[in-house]
Design a protein around this motif. Sequence first.
Motif: not given
Length: 69
Positions: A57-65
């Motif tokens: 989840x943290x990786x996805x957040x970093x990717x999209x934000x």
Amino acid sequence: MPIPPRPRTFICPDCHWQRTTIPASDALQVNIDWFFRCPVCNSELQTRPATRAEIMRARLTQFFCHPRD
Ligand SMILES: [Zn+2]
């Protein structure tokens, strides 16, 4: 050889604020890669190694934000 820091989850025991950080290097930045106190209620945080789901989840957040915003 510097050892890359492991992803960690920080949890506030009082207000349940939670953040998973994936440090980019061993130069930890306070309040980005590492938290000492809850930004909401200023309580001392508990910390533990992040679970696989939290890391994902943290990786996805970093990717999209914005990663460092
Ligand atoms: Zn709190």
